[in-house]
Design a protein around this motif. Structure first.
Motif, PDB file in Angstrom:
ATOM      1  N   PHE A  60       0.831  -1.195   0.000  1.00  0.00           N
ATOM      2  CA  PHE A  60       0.000   0.000   0.000  1.00  0.00           C
ATOM      3  C   PHE A  60       0.871   1.252   0.000  1.00  0.00           C
ATOM      4  CE2 PHE A  60      -1.894   3.398   2.572  1.00  0.00           C
ATOM      5  CZ  PHE A  60      -2.976   3.728   1.770  1.00  0.00           C
ATOM      6  N   LEU A  61       1.868   1.290   0.891  1.00  0.00           N
ATOM      7  CA  LEU A  61       2.749   2.456   0.971  1.00  0.00           C
ATOM      8  C   LEU A  61       3.515   2.666  -0.329  1.00  0.00           C
ATOM      9  CD1 LEU A  61       4.125   2.081   4.601  1.00  0.00           C
ATOM     10  CD2 LEU A  61       2.457   3.747   3.770  1.00  0.00           C
ATOM     11  N   ALA A  62       3.992   1.605  -0.925  1.00  0.00           N
ATOM     12  CA  ALA A  62       4.705   1.723  -2.197  1.00  0.00           C
ATOM     13  C   ALA A  62       3.782   2.255  -3.288  1.00  0.00           C
ATOM     14  CB  ALA A  62       5.282   0.371  -2.603  1.00  0.00           C
ATOM     15  N   GLY A  63       2.523   1.870  -3.232  1.00  0.00           N
ATOM     16  CA  GLY A  63       1.570   2.309  -4.248  1.00  0.00           C
ATOM     17  C   GLY A  63       1.207   3.776  -4.155  1.00  0.00           C
ATOM     18  N   ILE A  64       1.253   4.342  -2.967  1.00  0.00           N
ATOM     19  CA  ILE A  64       0.857   5.747  -2.807  1.00  0.00           C
ATOM     20  C   ILE A  64       2.042   6.684  -2.680  1.00  0.00           C
ATOM     21  CG2 ILE A  64      -1.356   5.141  -1.760  1.00  0.00           C
ATOM     22  CD1 ILE A  64      -0.101   6.048   0.952  1.00  0.00           C
ATOM     23  N   SER A  65       3.252   6.139  -2.636  1.00  0.00           N
ATOM     24  CA  SER A  65       4.446   6.962  -2.453  1.00  0.00           C
ATOM     25  C   SER A  65       4.998   7.425  -3.793  1.00  0.00           C
ATOM     26  CB  SER A  65       5.524   6.166  -1.721  1.00  0.00           C
ATOM     27  OG  SER A  65       5.059   5.783  -0.457  1.00  0.00           O
ATOM     28  N   VAL A  66       5.606   8.596  -3.781  1.00  0.00           N
ATOM     29  CA  VAL A  66       6.246   9.146  -4.965  1.00  0.00           C
ATOM     30  C   VAL A  66       7.725   9.312  -4.649  1.00  0.00           C
ATOM     31  CG1 VAL A  66       6.388  11.118  -6.520  1.00  0.00           C
ATOM     32  CG2 VAL A  66       4.175  10.370  -5.662  1.00  0.00           C
ATOM     33  N   ASP A  68      10.085   9.375  -7.475  1.00  0.00           N
ATOM     34  CA  ASP A  68      10.699   9.926  -8.674  1.00  0.00           C
ATOM     35  C   ASP A  68      10.446  11.430  -8.702  1.00  0.00           C
ATOM     36  OD1 ASP A  68      11.878  10.283 -11.125  1.00  0.00           O
ATOM     37  OD2 ASP A  68      10.229   9.412 -12.273  1.00  0.00           O
ATOM     38  N   GLU A  69      11.501  12.225  -8.860  1.00  0.00           N
ATOM     39  CA  GLU A  69      11.352  13.676  -8.869  1.00  0.00           C
ATOM     40  C   GLU A  69      10.447  14.142 -10.005  1.00  0.00           C
ATOM     41  OE1 GLU A  69      15.052  15.732  -8.716  1.00  0.00           O
ATOM     42  OE2 GLU A  69      15.748  14.592  -6.994  1.00  0.00           O
ATOM     43  N   ASP A  70      10.495  13.473 -11.146  1.00  0.00           N
ATOM     44  CA  ASP A  70       9.650  13.863 -12.267  1.00  0.00           C
ATOM     45  C   ASP A  70       8.181  13.682 -11.927  1.00  0.00           C
ATOM     46  OD1 ASP A  70      11.894  14.490 -13.760  1.00  0.00           O
ATOM     47  OD2 ASP A  70      11.978  12.510 -14.690  1.00  0.00           O
ATOM     48  N   GLU A  71       7.855  12.632 -11.218  1.00  0.00           N
ATOM     49  CA  GLU A  71       6.470  12.374 -10.832  1.00  0.00           C
ATOM     50  C   GLU A  71       5.971  13.368  -9.808  1.00  0.00           C
ATOM     51  OE1 GLU A  71       5.197   8.421  -9.846  1.00  0.00           O
ATOM     52  OE2 GLU A  71       6.886   7.573 -10.919  1.00  0.00           O
ATOM     53  N   SER A  72       6.859  13.859  -8.931  1.00  0.00           N
ATOM     54  CA  SER A  72       6.416  14.727  -7.837  1.00  0.00           C
ATOM     55  C   SER A  72       5.883  16.055  -8.344  1.00  0.00           C
ATOM     56  CB  SER A  72       7.546  14.963  -6.844  1.00  0.00           C
ATOM     57  OG  SER A  72       8.615  15.654  -7.467  1.00  0.00           O
ATOM     58  N   ALA A  73       6.281  16.475  -9.540  1.00  0.00           N
ATOM     59  CA  ALA A  73       5.809  17.752 -10.092  1.00  0.00           C
ATOM     60  C   ALA A  73       4.411  17.631 -10.699  1.00  0.00           C
ATOM     61  CB  ALA A  73       6.783  18.251 -11.144  1.00  0.00           C
ATOM     62  N   ALA A  74       4.034  16.446 -11.113  1.00  0.00           N
ATOM     63  CA  ALA A  74       2.741  16.256 -11.765  1.00  0.00           C
ATOM     64  C   ALA A  74       1.681  15.884 -10.735  1.00  0.00           C
ATOM     65  CB  ALA A  74       2.845  15.139 -12.803  1.00  0.00           C
ATOM     66  N   PRO A  75       0.466  16.423 -10.896  1.00  0.00           N
ATOM     67  CA  PRO A  75      -0.617  16.027  -9.984  1.00  0.00           C
ATOM     68  C   PRO A  75      -0.976  14.559 -10.184  1.00  0.00           C
ATOM     69  CG  PRO A  75      -1.438  17.474 -11.718  1.00  0.00           C
ATOM     70  CD  PRO A  75       0.049  17.376 -11.887  1.00  0.00           C
ATOM     71  N   HIS A  76      -1.388  13.908  -9.139  1.00  0.00           N
ATOM     72  CA  HIS A  76      -1.717  12.501  -9.196  1.00  0.00           C
ATOM     73  C   HIS A  76      -3.233  12.299  -9.174  1.00  0.00           C
ATOM     74  CE1 HIS A  76       2.484  12.122  -8.285  1.00  0.00           C
ATOM     75  NE2 HIS A  76       2.409  10.825  -8.483  1.00  0.00           N
ATOM     76  N   ALA A  77      -3.675  11.412 -10.003  1.00  0.00           N
ATOM     77  CA  ALA A  77      -5.077  11.027  -9.987  1.00  0.00           C
ATOM     78  C   ALA A  77      -5.267   9.962  -8.913  1.00  0.00           C
ATOM     79  CB  ALA A  77      -5.474  10.462 -11.358  1.00  0.00           C
ATOM     80  N   PRO A  78      -6.454   9.915  -8.307  1.00  0.00           N
ATOM     81  CA  PRO A  78      -6.701   8.872  -7.304  1.00  0.00           C
ATOM     82  C   PRO A  78      -6.525   7.496  -7.920  1.00  0.00           C
ATOM     83  CG  PRO A  78      -8.490  10.477  -7.357  1.00  0.00           C
ATOM     84  CD  PRO A  78      -7.583  10.794  -8.492  1.00  0.00           C
ATOM     85  N   ARG A  79      -5.991   6.575  -7.125  1.00  0.00           N
ATOM     86  CA  ARG A  79      -5.750   5.225  -7.625  1.00  0.00           C
ATOM     87  C   ARG A  79      -6.862   4.296  -7.218  1.00  0.00           C
ATOM     88  NH1 ARG A  79       0.747   4.591  -7.116  1.00  0.00           N
ATOM     89  NH2 ARG A  79       1.131   6.594  -7.963  1.00  0.00           N
TER      90      ARG A  79
END
Length: 79
Positions: A60-66, A68-79
């Motif tokens: 669960f934690l791995a699935g919701i954690s960011v 990668d620096e590139d990913e941290s700039a983009a908004p995340h959609a709910p999983r």
């Protein structure tokens, strides 16, 4: 004296922070250099390792954690 110059600069800086609505906060954390720290960390790690839900929680934690620096700039959609 040099110390009073430093003290006045620190006081002025803290006053600026307070004026911006901030306040000082002191926290206490475990001393990782203490002899008992490693033993307590190992004890807690063994408890977690014996927990039957450990893998599920880590997935669960791995699935919701960011990470990668590139990913941290983009908004995340709910999983």
């Amino acid at each position: 004296m040099v110390q009073s110059d430093v003290s006045s600069r620190v006081a002025a800086y803290r006053a600026q922070l307070r004026a911006r609505g901030l306040r000082p906060l002191q926290i206490w954390v475990p001393d990782t250099r203490a002899p008992s720290f490693a033993a307590e960390a190992q004890r807690q790690a063994r408890l977690v390792d014996c927990d039957g839900e450990f893998a599920e929680v880590m997935n669960f934690l791995a699935g919701i954690s960011v990470f990668d620096e590139d990913e941290s700039a983009a908004p995340h959609a709910p999983r």
